[in-house]
Design a protein around this motif. Structure first.
Motif, PDB file in Angstrom:
ATOM      1  N   ALA A  68      43.894  -8.013  12.862  1.00 50.95           N
ATOM      2  CA  ALA A  68      45.133  -7.443  12.445  1.00 50.95           C
ATOM      3  C   ALA A  68      45.501  -6.426  13.606  1.00 50.95           C
ATOM      4  O   ALA A  68      44.633  -5.684  14.329  1.00 50.95           O
ATOM      5  CB  ALA A  68      44.971  -6.793  11.005  1.00 50.95           C
ATOM      6  N   GLU A  69      46.826  -6.203  13.646  1.00 47.43           N
ATOM      7  CA  GLU A  69      47.374  -5.404  14.627  1.00 47.43           C
ATOM      8  C   GLU A  69      47.679  -4.188  13.945  1.00 47.43           C
ATOM      9  O   GLU A  69      48.910  -3.930  12.996  1.00 47.43           O
ATOM     10  CB  GLU A  69      48.711  -5.877  15.307  1.00 47.43           C
ATOM     11  N   LEU A  70      46.856  -3.153  13.982  1.00 49.66           N
ATOM     12  CA  LEU A  70      46.901  -1.772  13.345  1.00 49.66           C
ATOM     13  C   LEU A  70      47.363  -0.570  14.179  1.00 49.66           C
ATOM     14  O   LEU A  70      46.978  -0.801  15.362  1.00 49.66           O
ATOM     15  CB  LEU A  70      45.509  -1.425  12.729  1.00 49.66           C
ATOM     16  N   THR A  71      48.085   0.133  13.546  1.00 51.56           N
ATOM     17  CA  THR A  71      48.693   1.331  14.393  1.00 51.56           C
ATOM     18  C   THR A  71      48.363   2.630  13.433  1.00 51.56           C
ATOM     19  O   THR A  71      48.141   2.702  12.203  1.00 51.56           O
ATOM     20  CB  THR A  71      50.003   1.166  14.686  1.00 51.56           C
ATOM     21  N   ARG A  72      48.416   3.715  14.259  1.00 50.74           N
ATOM     22  CA  ARG A  72      48.294   5.271  13.637  1.00 50.74           C
ATOM     23  C   ARG A  72      49.348   5.355  12.440  1.00 50.74           C
ATOM     24  O   ARG A  72      49.250   5.659  11.598  1.00 50.74           O
ATOM     25  CB  ARG A  72      48.152   6.075  14.674  1.00 50.74           C
TER      26      ARG A  72
END
Length: 809
Positions: free
Chosen positions: A408-412
């Motif tokens: 998965a593409e996770l961001t802050r």
């Protein structure tokens, strides 16, 4: 006039016909050797502390060994055939095992009955599961105790057979060595110093008792000299002392299985990752084993995961196999329980894994797998955590398979916007904290994360706390501090000492996350490893880059659950692994290094955030300080062992000399008079000549008792009572040595002019006592210098002469 001092042979006494045809003399002394065999096996079994919970093995083992050796000793007492002794031991072993482990299936409590075979299979399966799934020391259980008692019982039979029946006590040491092989394999630091010393001392005792028995048998039951046994004990004790002291001073003696050091690996390199968190053993192995190669098209550093731990209620944390809940077949793997319906955008990752020598029932795969091809054997996956387990007894050894997974593409910002999850979003096992959770865990969590609301902010605060300057990475500190492993008590000790390795960091973050209201679990697997520079073609024409990992990359990390996203990886362990981009601090630059093969030397690794300059140097300094601190803490213990060993070496001659003097005193004082104690005068005279030699008046090879006594009285200026005592000792020895039990004998006298006519020696009218030896000793001591007295007590010359020569005194 005689021409020799040889003692005449007495005429053989007539033997009554009934005595000549009597049966051989009984051997009651075999009981002592059997008792020494029991002590030796029990001493060797002390090495099992650390394989199982300490001393839990002792009661069942004692209940097994005592009946077995008792049955063998009784067989010898009844003077039955020698073949029946081991047979009786085996029957007693079967009976005691039946009484302890199969009472409901037994006949009369000791005879195996119907149902014993089925119960045996169950216990053996239980023992096998314990060995595969538990970390040492394993929890006590009927299955593992059955195996231990059966093995020790057979070894006790072998030891007793060699020592008593075959009269080869030295060979019995092979049985004791066999007992210590398993601890040497399983325990990270070998069998341990205490178990090694106890086993060696018990083995020396067995040799001494066996020799004493041989002496009694050879002398027909009469009191026999124990000089050989005494010398054997002295030599063995000296060798043991050198073994203990030498490794403290000579570099290079800090590895090996006996008595301590690196774990023995008799299975070669076909070793897999134990999911019961034995990672400390793997990380402490400087050479590495269980080589794995993988190729992937992942853009970010890839962790290979084997299994997860989620039940934190026990004394140690272990994976739940959940065999009944698994779905068979891994060609297509469904959704994980708790996965969001609208999952974030994910990248498809292909990973081809070649296990080579790695062997484990748990399959390695990146998270989260959606399908696996080219895999041999029968495998099943768990919907609760996506772990993959062999269900046909197979393993990962020499497999080459392809894993398709989603990353998965996770961001802050995305994680920071997530609110606390619904309590029913995941199974309860991922949120439970046991009642015995230490207060330090709850209070520390409140101090660190109590001011935050969102799960992401709390998770980041916990991770940054554990990666802060107060914590250091060390694989040795938990061993030295006694908190190596898992469990709530271990987490509490770790928070107090602030030094440990990945198991402690991952477990502590998972527990603190639950205390903060975030579902959590601990993943077990491998960090990304080292790139080889090779590439290969993957599915759909993708390019796969190759990496290598081994036991030095073994790792544990926490996974926390965020509603709408699923399970998210964090990295709280300093100097290990890679901190994901979404979990890095706001000021930390992106670009962590994937290669962390030098995990055993955390100070040599660059900071995983890629920081340079003073920050990286500070991390190195902290790690080195932690390592030096652990070393400094160990120095007092090493110094104490060194002083103890040196003292043991220094006092060995004194102890040996004192033991020999006490033995002679008992021989002389048996009846209080030499007339009724065979050999007592000889023992007293031997003590007299040796004491004189220790104080500088040695016995010469050409001396007769009279010439030696005359020279000693003259050189030592003996007068009055000491001179009288010396004369009595000399007269008693001459009579016992040359006259024996006869009436009188012609004994030549030697003067300056040579031999002169002998005179008939009369039986001494006044018989000396041991008081005469004490009187002479006090006179010699009082007439000597302080240096001579110290040397005579601590380094007696007579002890050295006894080994150099067997000249008769």
């Amino acid at each position: 006039m005689t021409s020799t001092l040889s003692r005449p042979a007495p005429a053989p006494a007539p033997v009554p016909p009934t005595q000549a045809q009597a049966a051989p003399a009984a051997d009651p002394w075999h009981w002592s050797v059997t008792g020494a065999s029991l002590l030796a096996v029990l001493a060797a079994a002390t090495s099992l502390n650390g394989v199982v919970e300490p001393w839990t093995w002792l009661p069942p083992v004692v209940r097994t060994l005592v009946p077995v050796l008792l049955a063998m000793a009784l067989t010898r007492t009844l003077r039955l055939s020698a073949v029946l002794a081991p047979l009786a031991g085996v029957l007693a072993l079967v009976g005691t095992l039946t009484a302890q482990f199969f009472p409901r299936q037994s006949i009369l409590g000791v005879v195996p009955g119907p149902g014993t075979s089925l119960q045996l299979q169950r216990l053996l399966a239980q023992a096998e599961e314990t060995v595969v799934s538990q970390v040492a020391p394993v929890l006590p259980g009927a299955g593992i105790f059955l195996v231990m008692c059966a093995a020790l019982g057979l070894i006790a039979i072998i030891v007793d057979l060699f020592a008593v029946t075959m009269r080869m006590p030295a060979a019995s040491g092979l049985g004791l060595l066999a007992v210590m092989v398993a601890p040497a394999i399983v325990k990270p630091n070998g069998v341990g110093m205490f178990a090694f010393l106890a086993t060696v001392m018990a083995y020396l005792l067995l040799l001494a008792v066996a020799q004493w028995r041989e002496n009694r048998l050879a002398s027909g039951g009469a009191q026999a000299s124990s000089g050989f046994a005494g010398r054997s004990m002295i030599i063995g004790a000296a060798a043991l002392a050198v073994t203990v002291v030498l490794p403290l001073f000579v570099p290079g003696f800090n590895s090996g299985a006996f008595p301590q050091g690196a774990r023995l690996n008799v299975w070669g390199n076909a070793t897999g990752l134990n999911p019961a968190v034995t990672l400390g053993n793997d990380l402490r192995n400087p050479t590495g084993f269980g080589r794995i190669a993988y190729s992937t098209n992942s853009d970010s550093p890839l962790y290979l995961r084997a299994v997860t731990l989620e039940d934190f209620s026990g004394r140690r944390w272990e994976p739940d196999q959940r065999i009944g809940d698994r779905d068979r077949g891994v060609t297509e793997i469904g959704e994980e329980r708790g996965a969001p319906e609208d999952a974030p955008e994910a990248q498809t990752v292909f990973t081809r894994i070649t296990t080579q020598s790695y062997a484990s029932p748990w399959l390695l795969a990146p998270y989260s797998p959606v399908g696996i091809s080219n895999l041999l054997g029968t495998w099943a996956w768990d919907p609760a955590n996506l772990s993959i387990l062999a269900t046909d007894g197979g393993s990962t050894a020499r497999q080459r398979y392809l894993v398709e997974s989603r990353a998965a593409e996770l961001t802050r910002d995305g994680l920071g916007a997530i609110r606390p999850s619904d309590p029913d979003a995941v199974p309860e096992i991922f949120t439970q904290l046991p009642d015995d959770t230490p207060d330090i865990v709850r209070t520390t969590t409140e101090e660190i994360a109590g001011e935050f609301v969102n799960p992401y902010d709390k998770a980041l605060a916990i991770q940054n706390f554990l990666r802060g300057p107060d914590f250091t990475y060390s694989v040795e500190a938990p061993v030295d501090g006694g908190y190596d492993g898992s469990g709530m008590d271990v987490m509490a000790r770790f928070l107090e000492s602030k030094s440990g390795y990945c198991v402690h960091y991952a477990g502590t973050m998972a527990v603190m996350a639950r205390a903060a209201g975030i579902p959590s679990r601990v993943a077990i697997g491998y960090t990304p490893g080292s790139p080889t520079g090779n590439t290969e073609e993957g599915p759909e024409g993708t390019e796969l880059r190759e990496f290598i990992v081994d036991s030095r990359n073994a790792h544990a990390w926490p996974e926390l659950y965020f509603e709408g996203v699923g399970w998210v990886q964090f990295e709280p362990t300093p100097s290990r692994g890679v901190v994901p981009t979404y979990a890095q601090q706001a000021f930390a630059p992106v670009g962590p290094r994937a290669d962390d093969t030098d995990a055993l030397n955390p100070g040599s690794l660059p900071d995983v955030t890629g920081q340079a300059g003073s920050t990286a140097e500070g991390s190195d300094a902290a790690d080195n300080a932690g390592a030096n601190g652990a070393s400094d803490d160990a120095r007092p213990v090493d110094g104490l062992l060194a002083v103890t060993g040196i003292a043991l070496l220094a006092f060995l001659p004194f102890l040996a000399r004192t033991a020999r003097t006490r033995s002679r005193r008992r021989a002389v004082a048996g009846t209080g008079a030499f007339a009724d104690t065979d050999g007592a005068a000889t023992a007293a005279w031997a003590e007299t000549t040796e004491i004189a030699g220790d104080y500088g008046y040695p016995l010469q090879p050409t001396d007769t008792p009279r010439t030696f006594a005359g020279r000693l009285a003259r050189d030592a200026a003996l007068a009055a009572e000491p001179a009288t005592s010396l004369a009595r000792l000399k007269s008693a020895f001459e009579y016992e040595e040359y006259a024996g039990h006869g009436a009188g004998i012609q004994v030549p006298e030697i003067s300056s002019g040579g031999l002169r006519p002998s005179a008939t020696m009369a039986r001494p009218t006044v018989l000396p006592r041991w008081d005469d030896v004490d009187t002479l000793t006090r006179a010699l001591r009082s007439g000597s210098s302080r240096r001579t007295r110290i040397r005579a007590r601590l380094f007696p010359q007579s002890l050295l002469n006894r080994f150099r020569s067997s000249v008769r005194r």
